[in-house]
Scaffold this active site. Structure first.
Site, PDB file in Angstrom:
ATOM      1  N   ARG A 176       1.598  -3.915   3.028  1.00 22.65           N
ATOM      2  CA  ARG A 176       0.302  -4.504   3.426  1.00 22.65           C
ATOM      3  C   ARG A 176       0.129  -5.918   2.866  1.00 22.65           C
ATOM      4  O   ARG A 176      -0.959  -6.315   2.446  1.00 22.65           O
ATOM      5  CB  ARG A 176      -0.890  -3.640   2.963  1.00 22.65           C
ATOM      6  CG  ARG A 176      -1.114  -2.292   3.615  1.00 22.65           C
ATOM      7  CD  ARG A 176      -1.282  -2.378   5.104  1.00 22.65           C
ATOM      8  NE  ARG A 176       0.026  -2.290   5.726  1.00 22.65           N
ATOM      9  CZ  ARG A 176       0.729  -1.182   5.891  1.00 22.65           C
ATOM     10  NH1 ARG A 176       0.241  -0.040   5.536  1.00 22.65           N
ATOM     11  NH2 ARG A 176       1.912  -1.193   6.449  1.00 22.65           N
ATOM     12  N   SER A 253      -8.346   1.506   7.029  1.00 21.53           N
ATOM     13  CA  SER A 253      -8.323   1.863   5.602  1.00 21.53           C
ATOM     14  C   SER A 253      -9.009   0.768   4.796  1.00 21.53           C
ATOM     15  O   SER A 253      -8.647  -0.398   4.918  1.00 21.53           O
ATOM     16  CB  SER A 253      -6.878   1.982   5.113  1.00 21.53           C
ATOM     17  OG  SER A 253      -6.200   2.935   5.887  1.00 21.53           O
ATOM     18  N   GLU A 354      -8.021  -3.392   1.197  1.00 25.49           N
ATOM     19  CA  GLU A 354      -6.990  -3.819   2.153  1.00 25.49           C
ATOM     20  C   GLU A 354      -7.476  -4.991   3.020  1.00 25.49           C
ATOM     21  O   GLU A 354      -6.714  -5.916   3.287  1.00 25.49           O
ATOM     22  CB  GLU A 354      -6.575  -2.635   3.031  1.00 25.49           C
ATOM     23  CG  GLU A 354      -5.486  -2.998   4.007  1.00 25.49           C
ATOM     24  CD  GLU A 354      -5.002  -1.820   4.825  1.00 25.49           C
ATOM     25  OE1 GLU A 354      -4.592  -0.797   4.245  1.00 25.49           O
ATOM     26  OE2 GLU A 354      -5.020  -1.928   6.066  1.00 25.49           O
TER      27      GLU A 354
END
Ligand SMILES: Cc1cc2nc3c(=O)[nH]c(=O)nc-3n(C[C@H](O)[C@H](O)[C@H](O)COP(=O)(O)OP(=O)(O)OC[C@H]3O[C@@H](n4cnc5c(N)ncnc54)[C@H](O)[C@@H]3O)c2cc1C
Length: 362
Positions: A176, A253, A354
């Protein structure tokens, strides 16, 4: 009329017309100074150049599905990336090289590759947003991430005032993350993907997906079957945008899965006496990746847990923080803090957001 096909569906609950919230999947965020949809790559570069000369910072927005924008909005110009186009650059024994404009809607592109008999992106079906944003956080799901198929990223470099082509190693892809995340030096203009000419999927790497496909990890199945199965799995978790489903009014998320050192992992296990063994995956250099959703649940935050003012954990997935209507970014961030602090107090693990936080912080 600018091409706004990457925008959230118009039927989603209203965000104030002049607010950036209307351009985000959370439907949260205050106003911008100016908002410019750009449909030509040259135009995007020209806008960045002109802003740099005037000393402005520009916020680049595409699908708005991975940003949390503060209630005060953004004190500067906003560029809405709406460029389109997919070009086949070459086709040889290594597969097909496609050059894709940054503003192409991601899932339409994935569907198009599968319809064209190409595989490599099937497990990334159903992810909202644009092609140009996928390198930013090395978008990933169900055992695939774009770093596996990206060959190069075409960017405008604001520091050197130059259009450049960055090779895969130069992009610094990690879980990520990439050199592009939390760094407004680069505007992504186009992305080159090398895909296999095959109706069969890439090897299935994710246990849950393999189970639902009825195969062993490492096997291949029809790529279209992978897409269908992923879309069903995602929909069940509120992870496919649906204007009628408030559980999808999120950024996906909210926290990344923490990657723990052996010592941190031992601490978590110590504190787990009554919580059971968490699922975990081995990560590089002896580290362990633990699902943030599991930690959040075991810290006492269940699906549907409500914060103040119209924000709540999704009723379908503990990792998604949602805006049910009439909420504010401040309330969303309060809920995120409560969860982060609860997990830290219970397990000694600090969760990190995130999405990119714009003009606000956790
Ligand atoms: C329901 C849901 C499910 C999701 N599931 C997943 C998932 O499974 N896996 C996953 O990885 N992500 C997931 N996401 C997050 C998100 O969809 C992806 O990160 C997506 O790539 C963001 O694209 P976007 O166009 O919406 O980016 P935006 O939200 O518009 O922007 C995100 C960031 O990228 C920057 N950016 C955007 N375009 C450019 C560009 N052309 N050049 C430079 N910078 C740019 C922005 O400035 C911002 O910092 C999900 C989100 C939602 C709402």
């Amino acid at each position: 009329m600018p091409d706004v096909s990457a925008d959230p569906p118009a039927t989603a609950p209203a965000a104030h017309a002049s607010s950036l919230g209307a351009y985000t999947t959370l439907r949260l965020g205050g106003p911008a100074d100016t908002l410019t949809p750009v449909s030509e790559t040259d135009e995007a570069v020209a806008m960045m150049r002109s802003a740099a000369r005037k000393g402005y910072r520009v916020l680049v927005l595409s699908g708005g599905s991975n940003v949390v924008i503060g209630d005060a909005g953004f004190p500067g110009p906003v560029l809405l990336m709406r460029t389109r186009g997919v070009t086949e650059v070459e086709r040889d024994h290594r597969g097909v090289l496609l050059r894709v404009a940054a503003g192409e809607p991601w899932d339409e592109f994935v569907a198009r590759t599968l319809a064209g008999g190409l595989s490599g992106l099937e497990a990334l079906s159903g992810i909202p947003g644009s092609v140009g944003a996928t390198p930013i956080q090395n978008v990933g799901a169900y055992g695939q991430e774009v770093a596996q198929t990206i060959e190069a990223v075409h960017v405008y470099d604001r520091v050197d005032d130059e259009v450049k082509v960055l090779s895969l190693p130069e992009c610094g892809f990690a879980y990520r993350s990439s050199i592009f995340k939390h760094n407004d030096r680069w505007l992504v203009l186009e992305v080159d993907f090398r895909l296999a000419v095959s109706a069969a999927s890439a090897p299935i790497r994710y246990a849950e997906l393999a189970r639902h496909l009825g195969v062993e990890a490492g096997e291949r199945v029809a790529a279209e079957r992978v897409r269908d199965t992923v879309l069903k799995l995602r929909a069940g978790k509120g992870m496919v945008l649906d204007p009628d489903d408030p559980d999808t009014r999120s950024v996906g998320s909210f926290f990344t899965n923490p990657v723990l050192s052996a010592q941190e992992w031992a601490t978590v296990q110590d504190r787990l006496a009554d919580a059971g063994e968490p699922p975990s995956w081995p990560a590089p250099n002896g580290t362990v990746k633990v699902p943030a959703a599991w930690l959040i649940e075991k810290a006492g935050f269940t699906k549907g847990y409500a914060g103040r003012d119209g924000v709540a954990i999704s009723a379908k997935h503990t990792l998604a923080l949602t805006h049910r209507g009439g909420g504010t970014t401040a309330a969303l961030l309060d809920l995120a803090r409560e969860i982060r602090d609860g997990v830290r107090d219970r397990f000694g693990v600090v969760l990190h957001p995130e999405p990119v936080l714009v003009n606000c912080s956790l």
